[in-house]
Scaffold this motif. Structure first.
Motif, PDB file in Angstrom:
ATOM      1  N   LEU A 195      53.028  41.935 -34.975  1.00 43.74           N
ATOM      2  CA  LEU A 195      52.672  41.891 -36.398  1.00 43.74           C
ATOM      3  C   LEU A 195      53.555  42.826 -37.225  1.00 43.74           C
ATOM      4  CD1 LEU A 195      48.750  41.889 -36.221  1.00 43.74           C
ATOM      5  CD2 LEU A 195      50.315  39.932 -36.276  1.00 43.74           C
ATOM      6  N   ALA A 219      46.692  42.207 -32.261  1.00 48.23           N
ATOM      7  CA  ALA A 219      47.624  41.242 -32.840  1.00 48.23           C
ATOM      8  C   ALA A 219      47.194  39.803 -32.587  1.00 48.23           C
ATOM      9  CB  ALA A 219      49.022  41.477 -32.288  1.00 48.23           C
ATOM     10  N   ASN A 274      48.616  34.711 -37.521  1.00 48.68           N
ATOM     11  CA  ASN A 274      48.065  36.001 -37.926  1.00 48.68           C
ATOM     12  C   ASN A 274      48.991  36.740 -38.892  1.00 48.68           C
ATOM     13  OD1 ASN A 274      45.894  35.376 -36.355  1.00 48.68           O
ATOM     14  ND2 ASN A 274      46.513  36.639 -34.619  1.00 48.68           N
ATOM     15  N   ARG A 275      50.286  36.618 -38.694  1.00 46.66           N
ATOM     16  CA  ARG A 275      51.219  37.204 -39.666  1.00 46.66           C
ATOM     17  C   ARG A 275      51.067  36.527 -41.032  1.00 46.66           C
ATOM     18  NH1 ARG A 275      54.843  37.291 -35.151  1.00 46.66           N
ATOM     19  NH2 ARG A 275      55.700  35.279 -35.815  1.00 46.66           N
ATOM     20  N   CYS A 305      47.918  45.347 -38.796  1.00 46.67           N
ATOM     21  CA  CYS A 305      47.058  44.790 -39.843  1.00 46.67           C
ATOM     22  C   CYS A 305      46.102  45.835 -40.397  1.00 46.67           C
ATOM     23  CB  CYS A 305      46.304  43.563 -39.337  1.00 46.67           C
ATOM     24  SG  CYS A 305      45.365  43.804 -37.811  1.00 46.67           S
ATOM     25  N   GLY A 355      43.932  41.812 -41.858  1.00 49.11           N
ATOM     26  CA  GLY A 355      44.152  40.674 -40.986  1.00 49.11           C
ATOM     27  C   GLY A 355      43.053  39.634 -40.954  1.00 49.11           C
TER      28      GLY A 355
END
Length: 373
Positions: A195, A219, A274-275, A305, A355
């Protein structure tokens, strides 16, 4: 078992994590449902899941899982991996096994509390503070000054929890080289890897004696699996850790290992998702904090995050955070959670998480509360 102090973060979460309506301080990325994760399975993964027998597993971890983990490194083989029930077990076993009462360890602050309190129960520990005035920069010169003839280990966490800091590649390589030159083990908590804006080489890829800790929780957003690992190319170290694990969990959950295998094989897809959530959320948080320049200083994280904004209000961050969750159900982690016995730490900060999906309603409630004060 040594006597350890209350784990401040977990004590706080025990009170609020599942009762507060708005969890704005989560340290993990948005999780997947079982159906979403299984939809990512390849043929082998689905067959393993559907035919899974619920017996004991190998202490070191399912061989296919260790193979998938090793594939996330450049210089690591499956036999260089030892799986644990989450990252916390890895920290505990490593510190209890690899340190002696006559040893000395250097740890960075602020930190995840176990990185400080677990080694303090075994050995002498010195802290080196990240510099908030310089973007939470790593000071390798300060680390070097903290070393002693009996320093056995240096423990770091990047991307950092709670600050989101990532050092420069130059400083990171300097730290790895310093530990190698002095014969010191580098214990590198890398649970947010994947991330970052500019990923660093993993410690164990740079040094055959370094230990890299990772987990499915942060992550990947899969904390319910309770699957973590330590990668180290010094297999004698892993042998010692394996024998210690015989006294803790013995082996991991078989269903969790298969689900972790499925997730790691879909690693690129999950991390990209997730990014993207973080990228989508950043403008919302930036706009919120910019609305109250007299109250907050906010900087986006270099990686991970979580980040650690500053609160400027006259009531102080502890009062603000307590009243906010009690009156609105919006949960933050104030600076007292991250205080250290080793170095001074800022008292005007709080951790937020970037996140999770849809932080807008929580930010709206927080904004209404601030406007009404």
């Amino acid at each position: 078992m040594p006597t350890l102090p209350d784990f401040r973060l977990e004590t706080h979460f025990a009170r609020w994590e599942f009762t507060a309506q708005y969890h704005l301080t989560a340290s993990d990325a948005q999780t997947l449902t079982m159906s979403e994760l299984l939809a990512l399975a390849d043929d082998d993964g689905r067959e393993r899941w559907e035919s899974l027998a619920l017996g004991y597993t190998e202490t070191r971890g399912l061989p296919a899982l260790r193979e998938a983990i090793a594939a996330t490194y450049d210089e690591v083989q499956p036999d260089d991996i030892l799986c644990f029930a989450g990252a916390e077990e890895g920290i505990y076993v490593a510190m209890q096994t690899l340190l002696e009462p006559t040893d000395h360890l250097v740890v960075l602050t602020p930190n995840y509390q176990a990185a400080e309190t677990v080694p303090l129960s075994v050995a002498e520990v010195s802290g080196v503070a990240l510099r908030p005035e310089d973007g939470w920069a790593l000071d390798v010169d300060a680390v070097e000054r903290a070393l002693r003839p009996n320093t056995r280990m240096v423990s770091v966490n990047f991307p950092n929890n709670p600050t989101g800091a990532v050092p420069s590649l130059t400083e990171w390589r300097r730290l790895v080289q310093l530990c190698e030159e002095r014969g010191i083990m580098l214990f590198s908590d890398e649970v947010y890897r994947g991330l970052e804006n500019n990923p660093l080489p993993q410690a164990t890829d740079l040094s055959g004696t370094a230990l890299s800790l990772n987990v499915m929780s942060k992550a990947y957003g899969l904390p319910g699996l309770r699957i973590g690992w330590i990668a180290c190319r010094d297999r004698s170290v892993l042998d010692r850790l394996e024998r210690a694990k015989h006294y803790t969990t013995i082996c991991n959950s078989a269903p969790s290992e298969v689900l972790a295998l499925i997730a790691l094989r879909a690693r690129d897809q999950i991390l990209a998702r997730n990014r993207a959530i973080i990228v989508e959320n950043l403008p919302l948080f930036t706009e919120f904090f910019n609305r109250y320049p007299e109250l907050f200083e906010f900087t986006a994280p270099d990686g991970g995050c979580v980040t650690y904004p500053r609160y400027l209000g006259p009531d102080g961050v502890e009062t603000m955070s307590t009243e906010l969750v009690e009156q609105t159900g919006v949960l933050l982690l104030p600076a007292s959670i991250y205080r250290s016995d080793l170095t001074p730490t800022p008292t005007d900060r709080f951790r937020i998480g970037l996140g999770r999906l849809n932080p807008g309603p929580a930010l709206a409630v927080w904004s209404e509360w601030l406007d009404a004060r």
